[in-house]
Design a protein around this motif. Structure first.
Motif, mmCIF file in Angstrom:
data_model
loop_
_atom_site.group_PDB
_atom_site.id
_atom_site.type_symbol
_atom_site.label_atom_id
_atom_site.label_comp_id
_atom_site.label_asym_id
_atom_site.label_seq_id
_atom_site.Cartn_x
_atom_site.Cartn_y
_atom_site.Cartn_z
ATOM 1 N N THR A 74 2.263 1.656 -3.501
ATOM 2 C CA THR A 74 1.209 2.124 -4.408
ATOM 3 C C THR A 74 0.996 3.622 -4.221
ATOM 4 O O THR A 74 0.893 4.372 -5.200
ATOM 5 C CB THR A 74 -0.104 1.356 -4.149
ATOM 6 O OG1 THR A 74 0.114 -0.025 -4.432
ATOM 7 C CG2 THR A 74 -1.233 1.887 -5.017
ATOM 8 N N THR A 75 0.951 4.061 -2.976
ATOM 9 C CA THR A 75 0.791 5.489 -2.685
ATOM 10 C C THR A 75 1.959 6.287 -3.259
ATOM 11 O O THR A 75 1.774 7.354 -3.847
ATOM 12 C CB THR A 75 0.679 5.726 -1.166
ATOM 13 O OG1 THR A 75 -0.428 4.981 -0.668
ATOM 14 C CG2 THR A 75 0.496 7.189 -0.838
ATOM 15 N N LYS A 116 8.635 11.663 -10.167
ATOM 16 C CA LYS A 116 9.558 10.798 -9.420
ATOM 17 C C LYS A 116 10.805 11.573 -8.997
ATOM 18 O O LYS A 116 11.265 11.471 -7.863
ATOM 19 C CB LYS A 116 9.945 9.599 -10.283
ATOM 20 C CG LYS A 116 10.766 8.560 -9.576
ATOM 21 C CD LYS A 116 11.190 7.434 -10.501
ATOM 22 C CE LYS A 116 9.999 6.749 -11.094
ATOM 23 N NZ LYS A 116 10.358 5.642 -11.986
ATOM 24 N N ASN A 132 3.836 5.482 -5.815
ATOM 25 C CA ASN A 132 3.714 5.523 -7.278
ATOM 26 C C ASN A 132 2.685 6.555 -7.722
ATOM 27 O O ASN A 132 2.862 7.218 -8.746
ATOM 28 C CB ASN A 132 3.398 4.137 -7.840
ATOM 29 C CG ASN A 132 4.661 3.298 -7.957
ATOM 30 O OD1 ASN A 132 5.656 3.751 -8.493
ATOM 31 N ND2 ASN A 132 4.621 2.091 -7.426
ATOM 32 N N ILE A 133 1.616 6.714 -6.958
ATOM 33 C CA ILE A 133 0.634 7.771 -7.248
ATOM 34 C C ILE A 133 1.301 9.138 -7.065
ATOM 35 O O ILE A 133 1.140 10.042 -7.890
ATOM 36 C CB ILE A 133 -0.615 7.630 -6.360
ATOM 37 C CG1 ILE A 133 -1.384 6.353 -6.744
ATOM 38 C CG2 ILE A 133 -1.511 8.866 -6.458
ATOM 39 C CD1 ILE A 133 -2.460 5.954 -5.760
ATOM 40 N N LEU A 134 2.064 9.272 -5.993
ATOM 41 C CA LEU A 134 2.791 10.513 -5.735
ATOM 42 C C LEU A 134 3.777 10.809 -6.875
ATOM 43 O O LEU A 134 3.884 11.960 -7.327
ATOM 44 C CB LEU A 134 3.527 10.386 -4.403
ATOM 45 C CG LEU A 134 4.052 11.631 -3.730
ATOM 46 C CD1 LEU A 134 2.944 12.645 -3.479
ATOM 47 C CD2 LEU A 134 4.716 11.260 -2.416
ATOM 48 N N GLY A 143 3.431 9.972 -9.931
ATOM 49 C CA GLY A 143 2.624 10.418 -11.060
ATOM 50 C C GLY A 143 2.118 11.843 -10.896
ATOM 51 O O GLY A 143 1.986 12.581 -11.878
ATOM 52 N N LEU A 144 1.823 12.234 -9.671
ATOM 53 C CA LEU A 144 1.278 13.570 -9.417
ATOM 54 C C LEU A 144 2.335 14.674 -9.467
ATOM 55 O O LEU A 144 2.099 15.737 -10.047
ATOM 56 C CB LEU A 144 0.584 13.614 -8.048
ATOM 57 C CG LEU A 144 -0.708 12.824 -7.920
ATOM 58 C CD1 LEU A 144 -1.168 12.796 -6.474
ATOM 59 C CD2 LEU A 144 -1.781 13.433 -8.814
ATOM 60 N N ARG A 200 0.831 -1.213 0.000
ATOM 61 C CA ARG A 200 0.000 0.000 0.000
ATOM 62 C C ARG A 200 0.860 1.255 0.000
ATOM 63 O O ARG A 200 0.560 2.230 -0.678
ATOM 64 C CB ARG A 200 -0.958 -0.004 1.192
ATOM 65 C CG ARG A 200 -2.088 -1.006 1.037
ATOM 66 C CD ARG A 200 -2.944 -1.065 2.301
ATOM 67 N NE ARG A 200 -4.033 -1.995 2.166
ATOM 68 C CZ ARG A 200 -3.965 -3.286 2.462
ATOM 69 N NH1 ARG A 200 -2.845 -3.799 2.898
ATOM 70 N NH2 ARG A 200 -5.015 -4.069 2.318
#
Length: 184
Positions: free
Chosen positions: A157-158, A168, A160-162, A164-165, A154
């Motif tokens: 996953t969070t 990296k 990876n969302i970060l 994307g937002l 989890r």
């Protein structure tokens, strides 16, 4: 892997990962050595008390512990070294990325990161930043070693969302930044 003392562990990490392109764009080999020598006091190989833990870095006493009975994987060792590398003894004992929740969870009077793990046990990080830190640390350890870890899914996953937002590179730059608080 074999058991190593502090000096051997730092040199092993520097030799194997210090010049890795993923690290090299954010931190020099000289800075890696400096931070690890400052933040690691000792390396131990004792059984971990928590049932799902194979290692740990205690920033209060500077000890990295690896439980060889549970795991001697390179990924776990690199994960714990990365915690020592990104720790700061500054006022808030925080380095790099800081993300804060601005309101209480609607159903509980908590401020933090909470979820159920694979055994349906409640896992709660008092600070949201700790969950993010674990996610970045484990993602980075996987990228460096090429060894996937089944934990922290989890959190990763969070992260990876970060990525994307806000990107990296931005996230990793803040993660290795020596400033105590970086707003994202």
């Amino acid at each position: 892997m074999e058991k190593m003392n502090k000096e051997q562990l730092i040199e092993w990490f520097v030799e194997n990962y210090g010049s890795h392109p993923l690290l090299a764009q954010f931190i020099s080999v000289t800075e890696i050595r400096k931070r690890l020598n400052e933040n690691i006091r000792e390396v131990t190989y004792e059984p971990e008390k928590e049932k799902n833990t194979a290692g740990g870095y205690n920033n209060e006493n500077g000890i990295i512990n690896i439980d060889f009975e549970r795991c001697n994987q390179e990924q776990t060792i690199v994960h714990e070294i990365l915690h020592a590398l990104t720790y700061s003894k500054g006022e808030y004992s925080k380095i790099g990325l800081l993300i804060q929740k601005t309101s209480n969870h609607p159903f509980e009077n908590i401020r933090g990161w909470s979820y159920l793990n694979s055994e349906e046990e409640s896992i709660y990080y008092k600070e949201i930043g700790r969950g993010i830190s674990e996610g970045i640390t484990d993602w980075l350890a996987e990228e460096l070693t090429g060894i996937k870890n089944s934990g922290y899914n989890r959190e990763k996953t969070t992260v990876n969302i970060l990525f994307g937002l806000i990107g990296k590179e931005t996230v990793l730059e803040k993660f290795f930044d020596q400033d105590l608080i970086q707003e994202v």
